[in-house]
Design an enzyme around this catalytic site. Structure first.
Site, PDB file in Angstrom:
ATOM      1  N   ASP A 142       0.816  -1.205   0.000  1.00 49.62           N
ATOM      2  CA  ASP A 142       0.000   0.000   0.000  1.00 49.62           C
ATOM      3  C   ASP A 142       0.855   1.263   0.000  1.00 49.62           C
ATOM      4  O   ASP A 142       1.921   1.311   0.615  1.00 49.62           O
ATOM      5  CB  ASP A 142      -0.897  -0.019   1.249  1.00 49.62           C
ATOM      6  CG  ASP A 142      -1.831   1.168   1.334  1.00 49.62           C
ATOM      7  OD1 ASP A 142      -2.706   1.283   0.460  1.00 49.62           O
ATOM      8  OD2 ASP A 142      -1.679   1.978   2.266  1.00 49.62           O
ATOM      9  N   GLU A 166       1.128  -0.513  -5.153  1.00 48.93           N
ATOM     10  CA  GLU A 166       0.169   0.562  -5.406  1.00 48.93           C
ATOM     11  C   GLU A 166       0.995   1.848  -5.472  1.00 48.93           C
ATOM     12  O   GLU A 166       1.307   2.456  -4.449  1.00 48.93           O
ATOM     13  CB  GLU A 166      -0.883   0.655  -4.299  1.00 48.93           C
ATOM     14  CG  GLU A 166      -1.962   1.668  -4.628  1.00 48.93           C
ATOM     15  CD  GLU A 166      -2.459   2.473  -3.440  1.00 48.93           C
ATOM     16  OE1 GLU A 166      -3.464   3.178  -3.585  1.00 48.93           O
ATOM     17  OE2 GLU A 166      -1.823   2.422  -2.365  1.00 48.93           O
TER      18      GLU A 166
END
Length: 764
Positions: A405, A458
């Protein structure tokens, strides 16, 4: 200094006892337990607050009643040699047997401490945290925690009435690790560490390496021993030999607590794998399952980087769920959050009273967007903590991929920071060199220690080389970050922006739908339509396009068919597979009722789900859609310039050159006699997918039979066909005779102990 009464009897200075009682002594093992004196005697000291009497007993029978000195300290001389135990009476006349934890050597060896100090202990969870062990015939739990700035550390929990006075840990030198073996403590015991800071405060902290916790809002750590018997050996052996870029990957993203609110890990194992398999997805991506205090963060504010959330069960229950996915032939991707952590007092924030896991510079420590703290990726022990966490999930829980993330927030020192709110790196730039080194270590270590496990970034910027090997240095002077895949957030933003416009205006923005192919082979991409696009007032996917209900549904179906046929892997979020109308609500979960017969538009929603199922089935059966994802030879535009018609067409090819033609009409009008150039010499083609088919809720504008490829040159091809394009629809065309067979899911020859295939769903 003059000898006090305490010193005379025990050889222990009052100042040392004061420090032990305050929880501020670095070496309680040097004072408590059994110690030989200069005159050959053995002095035994026991810290037993509230005890009425303490007797020390050798295994050979020698015994000595210890004398109470003060504040729970008992001491005496014990004859003989060898192991011993205590008989402790708390005033009720019963003698309770206590083994002495202060007679055991450290449970961490010199090699462990060296690797921890060097930041290279890839199995960190095996030495830090709590572990049930049997030492010299005595069973108990060892506790070990890294707290280099602490003056003292004690462990408190169910076993001592949450009063840590009797259980101070010893410092293991410059490693910063504190350790204690506590006999009699078993699996299931709750505990915390009490840390005495350099400025005299006492902090109660959960164990950073705890492998289990109690359910929030409670915050204690739990001693855990896994007894799970894995049944996915065939799956694990196979995953190490596959090239992810040349195989299909279609991902269903799920927030486990709200997919079916109230279900546990094991209950989910009975339903979720079968549902995902029936829809034809190859992978499931789980939003973070690590322990977190606030459910509304969906797991992205982690406090337990080694512990699954106890909201849904214990760690073995999560193992059962992963095993059930593997039994159903589905890979498991886990969201993992190494960029930041919350400021909750019980967790990592100023863990030993000072910045430890976070940078000491507050400009670097505080993340302006999320109200959290960033990790100090330049500190080797912190890097070790995170890298070992990644290895832990891939090995101990058999996770097949980590989706990392917020990578962009790691890479840039000025990320979301105003001028003056950040300091440049040593070269004067804004790149976070420590984070770059951390990410490279992460991807290389996961690839080496967990063969076949993927890392997915990401990353929302144009940082070069996200999926380039770490040993290949680019023109920017940096080695690649080493990820296997990168989320293509540019494709997502451009495509949704294009479809959000009125069709009449799309003609002036054709590049939104085509630009991704300019950079499609600069990285290895996954196309995401994730939870991020259906939260915070953004609405559901079906609500993002203009027009009435029919047009919105048609646009969503067209979006999915365009996405599944575009180079790159694909991901959609739960609830979007049937086009729910509301955005994500983590309390309510997906709007399953829209599929019920008594819902007015139930047929429309079922049609969208049938389309997703058929997209996955056709995708799996068509190597042209995934075999050359990393090779420009796998894609060619037929016509990307017919902007005024809102039409694009292209061809995908597999390694043998077999084509699939895709024609997308993003206008709300039927286009009859629309001529499209067709590659190769095939004379007949047929629609293998049409998003306007009646079974998907469309108007049924479909080719009635085979399509004749005429010898009319068009779009640079010798043959072409006049097609009827459905409104807001996408068609896939195959040469007749070259269609692949329907796929058969590769299912391992075993059943998970908790797997239940469930009943076949006509709609899924």
């Amino acid at each position: 200094m003059p000898a006090t009464a305490t010193t005379a009897v025990t050889g222990l200075h009052d100042a040392d006892l004061d420090r032990i009682l305050a929880g501020a002594h670095h070496d309680p093992h040097g004072l408590l337990g059994a110690h030989r004196t200069g005159d050959g005697r053995t002095v035994v000291r026991a810290l037993k607050p509230l005890a009425h009497s303490v007797v020390a007993v050798r295994d050979t029978g020698e015994r000595a009643e210890l004398v109470h000195q003060r504040d729970g300290l008992f001491a005496g001389t014990l004859p003989g040699e060898g192991p011993y135990h205590f008989l402790v009476d708390y005033g009720d006349g019963r003698a309770l047997l206590h083994h002495d934890g202060y007679r055991f050597p450290p449970t961490l060896g010199e090699i462990d401490l060296h690797l921890i100090s060097e930041g290279r202990h890839e199995l960190l969870w095996r030495v830090l945290g709590s572990h049930v062990r049997t030492l010299d015939g005595v069973t108990g739990t060892s506790f070990a925690v890294w707290a280099p700035n602490a003056q003292g550390v004690r462990v408190m929990g169910d076993f001592n009435g949450w009063d840590g006075v009797a259980h101070p840990l010893r410092s293991l030198g410059s490693s910063g690790v504190w350790e204690l073996f506590v006999p009699g403590v078993a699996a299931g015991t709750r505990y915390k560490y009490e840390i005495h800071t350099r400025d005299g405060r006492l902090l109660q902290k959960a164990d950073p390496l705890a492998r289990a916790t109690e359910p929030p809002p409670a915050t204690a750590s739990v001693v855990h021993v896994s007894t799970y018997d894995w049944r996915d050996a065939r799956w694990m052996a196979r995953r190490g030999g596959e090239d992810c870029h040349a195989r299909p990957m279609s991902v269903y993203e799920v927030h486990l607590p709200s997919w079916r609110p109230g279900l546990t890990y094991r209950e989910l194992a009975d339903e979720l794998p079968a549902y995902v398999a029936r829809l034809g997805f190859t992978h499931i991506e789980l939003m973070p399952v690590m322990e977190h205090p606030f459910g509304g963060s969906w797991g992205y504010q982690v406090t337990g980087f080694y512990a699954p959330t106890a909201r849904l069960g214990d760690p073995d229950d999560l193992r059962c769920l992963v095993d059930a996915f593997h039994a159903a032939g589905i890979g498991v991707i886990l969201d993992w959050v190494p960029a930041h952590f919350p400021k909750d007092d019980f967790a990592l924030s100023q863990f030993d009273g000072e910045p430890l896991y976070e940078p000491s510079d507050p400009r670097r420590a505080h993340h302006p967007d999320w109200g959290t703290l960033e990790f100090d990726h330049g500190r080797r022990e912190v890097r070790n903590f995170l890298v070992a966490s990644a290895v832990y999930w891939c090995t101990e829980f058999h996770v097949d991929a980590l989706r990392v993330d917020a990578v962009a927030s790691l890479l840039y020192l000025d990320y979301s920071r105003p001028p003056g709110g950040w300091s440049p790196n040593e070269h004067g730039g804004h790149e976070n060199l420590d984070a770059v080194a951390f990410l490279q270590e992460l991807t290389d270590t996961v690839r080496r220690t967990a063969p076949g496990a993927l890392t997915i970034a990401e990353e929302s910027t144009s940082w070069p080389g996200v999926t380039r090997p770490t040993y290949e240095v680019g023109e920017d002077g940096f080695g690649g970050l080493g990820f296997d895949l990168k989320w293509n957030l540019g494709w997502m933003h451009d495509t949704l922006r294009y479809l959000a416009r009125e069709p009449v205006h799309r003609a002036w923005h054709q590049d939104d739908i085509t630009f991704a192919m300019v950079y499609a082979y600069s990285e290895h991409f996954l196309l995401p339509l994730s939870h991020d696009e259906v939260v915070h007032g953004k609405g559901a996917l079906v609500a993002k396009s203009p027009g009435d209900w029919w047009q919105r549904r048609a646009t969503l179906r067209a979006l999915y068919a365009f996405m599944w046929s575009h180079p790159g892997k694909q991901l959609i979020f739960m609830g979007q597979e049937f086009g729910q109308g509301d955005e994500f609500d983590h309390d309510a979960g997906p709007q399953w009722w829209v599929l019920d017969d008594d819902w007015p538009a139930h047929a429309d929603h079922r049609g969208i789900r049938r389309l997703v199922r058929d997209l996955n089935r056709r995708y799996l059966a068509t190597p042209a859609l995934w075999q050359l994802d990393a090779d420009p030879a796998g894609f060619a535009w037929i016509d990307a310039s017919h902007a005024e018609a809102n039409v694009v067409s292209f061809v995908r090819r597999d390694a043998d050159g077999r084509p699939l033609v895709v024609v997308a009409n993003f206008s709300p009008v039927v286009r009859t006699g629309y001529r499209v150039g067709l590659p190769g010499a095939a004379r007949r083609w047929r629609e293998v997918l049409n998003t306007d088919a009646a079974e998907y809720g469309g108007g049924g504008v479909c080719a009635p039979g085979p399509i004749r490829a005429e010898p009319t040159a068009w779009h640079g091809h010798d043959r072409s066909a006049a097609l009827t394009l459905p409104p807001l629809g996408v068609v896939w065309l195959h040469p007749v005779g070259e269609e692949a067979e329907e796929p058969v899911r590769d299912k391992n020859e075993y059943e998970c102990e908790c797997e239940d295939e469930g009943e076949e769903d006509d709609d899924a």
